[in-house]
Design a protein around this motif. Structure first.
Motif, PDB file in Angstrom:
ATOM      1  N   CYS A   1      46.498  80.599  79.363  1.00 22.48           N
ATOM      2  CA  CYS A   1      47.736  80.890  80.097  1.00 22.48           C
ATOM      3  C   CYS A   1      48.759  79.796  79.791  1.00 22.48           C
ATOM      4  O   CYS A   1      48.562  79.002  78.879  1.00 22.48           O
TER       5      CYS A   1
ATOM      6  N   THR B   1      43.222  82.221  88.615  1.00 24.61           N
ATOM      7  CA  THR B   1      43.668  82.138  87.225  1.00 24.61           C
ATOM      8  C   THR B   1      42.685  81.285  86.422  1.00 24.61           C
ATOM      9  O   THR B   1      41.543  81.675  86.247  1.00 24.61           O
TER      10      THR B   1
ATOM     11  N   GLY C   1      53.108  84.381  86.634  1.00 24.02           N
ATOM     12  CA  GLY C   1      52.353  83.249  87.152  1.00 24.02           C
ATOM     13  C   GLY C   1      53.095  82.494  88.231  1.00 24.02           C
ATOM     14  O   GLY C   1      52.507  82.119  89.268  1.00 24.02           O
TER      15      GLY C   1
ATOM     16  N   ASP D   1      48.711  76.382  95.463  1.00 18.39           N
ATOM     17  CA  ASP D   1      49.367  76.749  94.211  1.00 18.39           C
ATOM     18  C   ASP D   1      50.847  76.389  94.201  1.00 18.39           C
ATOM     19  O   ASP D   1      51.524  76.570  93.191  1.00 18.39           O
TER      20      ASP D   1
ATOM     21  N   TYR E   1      53.204  77.222  80.252  1.00 21.61           N
ATOM     22  CA  TYR E   1      52.430  78.270  79.588  1.00 21.61           C
ATOM     23  C   TYR E   1      52.335  77.982  78.107  1.00 21.61           C
ATOM     24  O   TYR E   1      53.352  77.812  77.418  1.00 21.61           O
TER      25      TYR E   1
ATOM     26  N   ASN F   1      53.562  84.700  91.429  1.00 17.20           N
ATOM     27  CA  ASN F   1      52.300  84.831  92.172  1.00 17.20           C
ATOM     28  C   ASN F   1      51.926  83.542  92.890  1.00 17.20           C
ATOM     29  O   ASN F   1      51.383  83.578  94.004  1.00 17.20           O
ATOM     30  N   ASP F   2      52.219  82.395  92.279  1.00 18.21           N
ATOM     31  CA  ASP F   2      51.929  81.125  92.944  1.00 18.21           C
ATOM     32  C   ASP F   2      52.754  80.973  94.221  1.00 18.21           C
ATOM     33  O   ASP F   2      52.268  80.434  95.221  1.00 18.21           O
TER      34      ASP F   2
ATOM     35  N   GLU G   1      45.284  87.149  85.751  1.00 22.57           N
ATOM     36  CA  GLU G   1      46.710  86.891  85.981  1.00 22.57           C
ATOM     37  C   GLU G   1      47.373  87.962  86.842  1.00 22.57           C
ATOM     38  O   GLU G   1      48.588  88.011  86.924  1.00 22.57           O
TER      39      GLU G   1
ATOM     40  N   ASP H   1      54.908  75.639  86.667  1.00 20.41           N
ATOM     41  CA  ASP H   1      53.761  75.862  85.790  1.00 20.41           C
ATOM     42  C   ASP H   1      54.258  75.898  84.346  1.00 20.41           C
ATOM     43  O   ASP H   1      55.422  76.206  84.086  1.00 20.41           O
TER      44      ASP H   1
ATOM     45  N   CYS I   1      48.046  90.975  83.842  1.00 24.83           N
ATOM     46  CA  CYS I   1      49.259  90.218  84.138  1.00 24.83           C
ATOM     47  C   CYS I   1      50.276  91.087  84.887  1.00 24.83           C
ATOM     48  O   CYS I   1      50.739  92.097  84.364  1.00 24.83           O
TER      49      CYS I   1
ATOM     50  N   LEU J   1      53.933  86.552  81.202  1.00 27.43           N
ATOM     51  CA  LEU J   1      52.937  85.719  81.867  1.00 27.43           C
ATOM     52  C   LEU J   1      53.596  84.608  82.678  1.00 27.43           C
ATOM     53  O   LEU J   1      53.192  84.325  83.806  1.00 27.43           O
TER      54      LEU J   1
END
Length: 338
Positions: free
Chosen positions: A338, A223, A78, A41, A59, A81-82, A272, A57, A199, A74
């Motif tokens: 997402c 995800t 995201g 990720d 969205y 978390n990656d 998420e 990323d 989320c 989000l």
């Protein structure tokens, strides 16, 4: 993707089979390098003696506001978390806004404040960014890109090559909540109040796990494409198989009911705020104890094991005792999730 007349479909953004083919056939050959080849990720890098993780990323969720969050929350979750599932402590984020002419300023302000609050909860700073405004109709209100950088935790090595037969597969909680929450808002459906997006920034939870159990082999957040697609990717990278127990997989009855009515499979729905953990059986109970102390993982459980058989495949042992092979998501259950 060698047909000159082939066109990009919504399914190419699903995180499933079409996305996999797009990456394999076009992007990986063009940008090939050792850091990219890990296909995690985020990329794990070394710079000036420091071991870092870097990720980005974009969205495009529709609608921008949904039960439990909005596009800004989000975006921060995201990216945080990656970085966390790479085994890093997230530090700094960037953000880029592409805004459609005519978007209410009050909506932009609400989204930005959600990003600020989520970054505060995650313990990260948004330190740079960019804003572009395009003509009305050029985008659907707003798109956001975020990139993040983090410092790798010591003595941690998160990689599909460390996945081994006999390891347990743990998931941190109920699956499918995010996708169903977004879908309900998109189509104006009335659903039970408990179905809201999951989320959330998971870096605190993941850091607690890795601090106490650095032996964890692999982490991923399921995800786009959901649990089944994510596990298929890991199985292919590791060259191993997986057997899941349907009775152990946590899905809320309300989410399962919606899936039954609309023909969705919760194993392919986006999440998420969930993490998948691969760890040797001897450490499973310790991981579960740590997870269940955190409200974000109170429903964590072991859902299956890694096997030397079924190489590159994921199988589900159903509640009636049969075996069902789970492939990657084909097409797009819910676009722009997402």
């Amino acid at each position: 993707m060698n047909n000159r007349d082939e066109r990009i479909l919504l399914g190419h953004g699903s995180g499933g089979r079409l996305s996999h083919d797009l990456i394999k056939d076009i992007l990986l050959p063009a940008f090939a390098n050792p850091a990219l080849a890990e296909l995690h990720d985020g990329a794990r890098l070394t710079a000036g003696g420091a071991k870092l993780a870097f990720t980005t990323d974009s969205y495009v969720v529709k609608p921008r506001f949904f039960p439990g969050g909005n596009i800004g929350k989000l975006a921060v979750c995201g990216t945080v978390n990656d970085l966390a599932v790479c085994g890093a402590r997230p530090l700094y984020l960037s953000t880029g806004f592409i805004i459609e002419e005519g978007l209410p300023v009050s909506e932009l302000r609400e989204i930005v404040l959600a990003m600020r609050e989520t970054a505060r909860l995650a313990g990260v700073y948004i330190v740079t960014g960019d804003t572009k405004v395009v003509e009305k109709g050029a985008v659907d209100g707003m798109y956001i890109n975020t990139a993040g950088i983090g410092l790798m935790l010591p003595h941690v090595d998160i990689s599909a090559r460390r996945v081994k037969p006999g390891q347990d597969i743990i998931v941190s909680g109920f699956l499918g909540d995010h996708a169903i929450a977004v879908m309900s808002e998109r189509h104006g459906l009335t659903l039970p109040e408990k179905i809201t997006s999951d989320c959330a920034p998971l870096n605190g939870l993941i850091q607690a796990i890795l601090t106490e159990v650095p032996q964890v082999a692999m982490l991923r957040d399921p995800t786009r494409g959901g649990l089944a697609t994510t596990l298929n990717e890991i199985a292919a990278d590791a060259g191993l198989g997986m057997i899941l127990e349907e009775s152990a997989i946590p899905v809320r009855p309300e989410v399962a009911a919606v899936c039954d009515i609309l023909g969705f499979d919760p194993l392919y729905l986006a999440n998420e705020g969930k993490v998948i953990v691969f760890v040797e059986k001897e450490y499973s109970e310790k991981v579960l104890t740590i997870m269940k102390k955190d409200p974000l993982a109170a429903s964590a459980r072991v859902i299956g094991t890694v096997t030397g058989q079924l190489r590159g495949q994921v199988a589900l042992r159903t509640t009636v005792g049969g075996i069902r092979l789970l492939d990657m998501l084909t097409g797009e259950q819910l676009p722009r999730i997402c």
